[in-house]
Design a protein around this motif. Structure first.
Motif, PDB file in Angstrom:
ATOM      1  N   ALA A 281       6.751  -8.312  52.589  1.00 18.15           N
ATOM      2  CA  ALA A 281       7.201  -9.710  52.836  1.00 18.15           C
ATOM      3  C   ALA A 281       8.269 -10.350  52.156  1.00 18.15           C
ATOM      4  O   ALA A 281       9.387 -10.875  52.524  1.00 18.15           O
ATOM      5  CB  ALA A 281       6.021 -10.736  53.018  1.00 18.15           C
ATOM      6  N   PHE A 284      11.352  -8.481  53.489  1.00 18.00           N
ATOM      7  CA  PHE A 284      11.779  -9.238  54.673  1.00 18.00           C
ATOM      8  C   PHE A 284      12.328 -10.476  54.310  1.00 18.00           C
ATOM      9  O   PHE A 284      13.276 -10.822  55.082  1.00 18.00           O
ATOM     10  CB  PHE A 284      10.509  -9.337  55.541  1.00 18.00           C
ATOM     11  N   LYS A 290      12.827  -4.353  60.571  1.00 20.09           N
ATOM     12  CA  LYS A 290      11.496  -4.115  61.343  1.00 20.09           C
ATOM     13  C   LYS A 290      10.906  -2.979  61.017  1.00 20.09           C
ATOM     14  O   LYS A 290      11.254  -2.193  60.260  1.00 20.09           O
ATOM     15  CB  LYS A 290      12.212  -3.329  62.746  1.00 20.09           C
ATOM     16  N   LEU A 326       1.314  -8.645  58.300  1.00 17.96           N
ATOM     17  CA  LEU A 326       2.644  -8.474  58.292  1.00 17.96           C
ATOM     18  C   LEU A 326       3.171  -9.254  59.678  1.00 17.96           C
ATOM     19  O   LEU A 326       4.124 -10.280  59.572  1.00 17.96           O
ATOM     20  CB  LEU A 326       3.316  -7.110  58.658  1.00 17.96           C
ATOM     21  N   LYS A 327       2.283  -9.325  60.595  1.00 16.09           N
ATOM     22  CA  LYS A 327       2.661 -10.008  61.750  1.00 16.09           C
ATOM     23  C   LYS A 327       2.712 -11.526  61.591  1.00 16.09           C
ATOM     24  O   LYS A 327       3.459 -12.610  62.215  1.00 16.09           O
ATOM     25  CB  LYS A 327       1.822  -9.794  63.051  1.00 16.09           C
ATOM     26  N   LYS A 329       3.391 -13.126  58.915  1.00 14.73           N
ATOM     27  CA  LYS A 329       4.511 -13.492  58.517  1.00 14.73           C
ATOM     28  C   LYS A 329       5.805 -13.195  59.198  1.00 14.73           C
ATOM     29  O   LYS A 329       6.905 -13.326  58.742  1.00 14.73           O
ATOM     30  CB  LYS A 329       4.762 -12.499  56.953  1.00 14.73           C
ATOM     31  N   ILE A 331       7.017 -10.717  60.869  1.00 13.60           N
ATOM     32  CA  ILE A 331       7.814  -9.491  60.702  1.00 13.60           C
ATOM     33  C   ILE A 331       7.265  -8.664  62.178  1.00 13.60           C
ATOM     34  O   ILE A 331       6.221  -8.563  62.489  1.00 13.60           O
ATOM     35  CB  ILE A 331       7.276  -8.686  59.407  1.00 13.60           C
ATOM     36  N   GLN A 332       8.371  -8.146  62.521  1.00 15.53           N
ATOM     37  CA  GLN A 332       8.485  -7.091  63.671  1.00 15.53           C
ATOM     38  C   GLN A 332       7.573  -6.000  63.535  1.00 15.53           C
ATOM     39  O   GLN A 332       8.408  -5.235  62.387  1.00 15.53           O
ATOM     40  CB  GLN A 332       9.812  -7.142  64.296  1.00 15.53           C
TER      41      GLN A 332
END
Ligand code: SAH
Ligand code: SF4
Length: 356
Positions: A281, A284, A290, A326-327, A329, A331-332
């Motif tokens: 994260a 990112f 990605k 992760l999603k 947050k 993030i793809q």
């Protein structure tokens, strides 16, 4: 350098248009022949100079006296019964074996090609790394994987990933030549936006690639956001640590406008902890990325030792949890299929025991 003479002959395949023009000029021939030969070499599946019908007989003879056309021969192939993934083993003129894999998907046919015989970088989770390094492939050998795989698979390849054996950015010149040839407008092969080069993080060459003007997609094998861990599983991190790698990645994205794909193999208790989610994260927040989550493919067929033996795959439940966090947050994230596993053709499983 790599294009040594074989039986006194040089590989013609792999040459860029300009190089072909120079070669023809040196032979006392007209430059315009270069385009014709270029189209035959990269846009058709001929096997001999004699099949180049619009080239005068004399020139065909001259070429065949000093040059070879085909750089690889098919040794064997295997098709996955599960998913149609097809692995080709090719043999080079120097009798090295390499692997290329075709991965058919709903509407895509992806070719995963090799850039080196083995790999010197010794990543602990990778079968190619375990087999060691033999040599770089020539650009002709990189391109022939595409030409031969297209021919034998007999369907149009739509995408190419430089994710087979070897580290493409350690064989930089030949990888770049092959990309330029794939992208040539003389043969409508594959657009650069459908080509991905994957690297373990050869920092100076990430800058070079960014400056090359070739807007290919870059995938970065990250596998950990922490130097202590990355040093252990990917020794190349000692040479190019994370801070430098992230700087280079930022440069690539700024220069090309393309988001980098982070490849992340899920290794139990090594990089699947809560702090690893935080690490990703944080990355990112610095860099648009990605993430491709890759289930770890077992190296059992290689009889690993040391750390390689200790690495275990993360459970499916933990992968689901990791991905959902992760999603959250924004993030793809994608989880990669383990296509071709039953024929040892999945990511990181390519290794030829015969080369040892
Ligand atoms: N040398 C380049 C490209 C070849 S490796 C690189 O490292 O990026 C292609 C991908 O396969 C990389 O993301 C690599 O980390 C991954 N890989 C290697 N071994 C693997 C394994 N055992 N299971 C799953 N993926 C693996
Ligand atoms: Fe080489 Fe890539 Fe395998 Fe590492 S993961 S050993 S860089 S092929």
């Amino acid at each position: 350098m790599e294009n040594d003479k074989i039986n006194g002959k040089i590989q013609l395949k792999g040459m860029l248009l300009g190089e072909l023009e120079n070669t023809l000029t040196e032979l006392g021939e007209q430059k315009f022949r270069a385009k014709q030969i270029f189209k035959w070499m990269y846009g058709s599946d001929i096997n001999t100079f004699d099949e180049m019908l619009n080239i005068p007989k004399e020139l065909r003879k001259k070429l065949s006296e000093s040059y070879i056309l085909n750089t690889l021969r098919l040794h064997s192939s295997q098709v996955s019964e599960k998913d149609g993934t097809t692995k080709y083993i090719f043999e080079t003129e120097k009798n090295h074996k390499i692997e290329s894999v075709i991965i058919p998907d709903d509407n895509r046919i992806t070719l995963c090609l090799s850039t080196q015989v083995g790999c010197p970088l010794d990543c602990k989770f990778c079968a190619t790394g375990l087999m060691g390094y033999k040599q770089n492939l020539t650009s002709g050998e990189i391109i022939d994987q595409y030409l031969l795989a297209s021919k034998y698979f007999n369907k149009k390849i739509t995408n190419i990933v430089y994710m087979g054996m070897g580290e493409p950015l350690l064989n930089y010149e030949c990888s770049i030549s092959s990309l330029k040839i794939f992208n040539s407008e003389l043969i409508s092969n594959i657009h650069l936006k459908h080509i991905t080069v994957s690297t373990s993080g050869i920092v100076p060459n990430i800058y070079k690639l960014a400056d090359s003007g070739l807007n290919i997609r870059l995938a970065l094998s990250l596998h950990s956001c922490f130097n202590e861990i990355r040093n252990e599983i990917m020794p190349i991190n000692k040479k190019y640590p994370l801070a430098e790698l992230i700087e280079a990645s930022k440069y690539f994205t700024n220069k090309t406008g393309l988001k980098i794909t982070i490849e992340y193999i899920m290794l139990k208790d090594v990089n699947d902890r809560d702090e690893d989610i935080k690490g990703l994260a944080k990355l990112f927040s610095q860099l648009p990325i990605k993430i491709n989550i890759i289930p770890f493919n077992s190296l059992k067929h290689m009889n690993p030792e040391g750390l390689s033996l200790e690495l275990k795959p993360t459970s499916k439940e933990r992968i689901d949890y990791f991905v959902s966090k992760l999603k959250e947050k924004n993030i793809q994230v994608m989880v990669r299929d383990t296509q071709g596993e039953d024929i040892d053709a999945a990511c990181g499983q390519l290794a030829i025991k015969m080369n040892k």
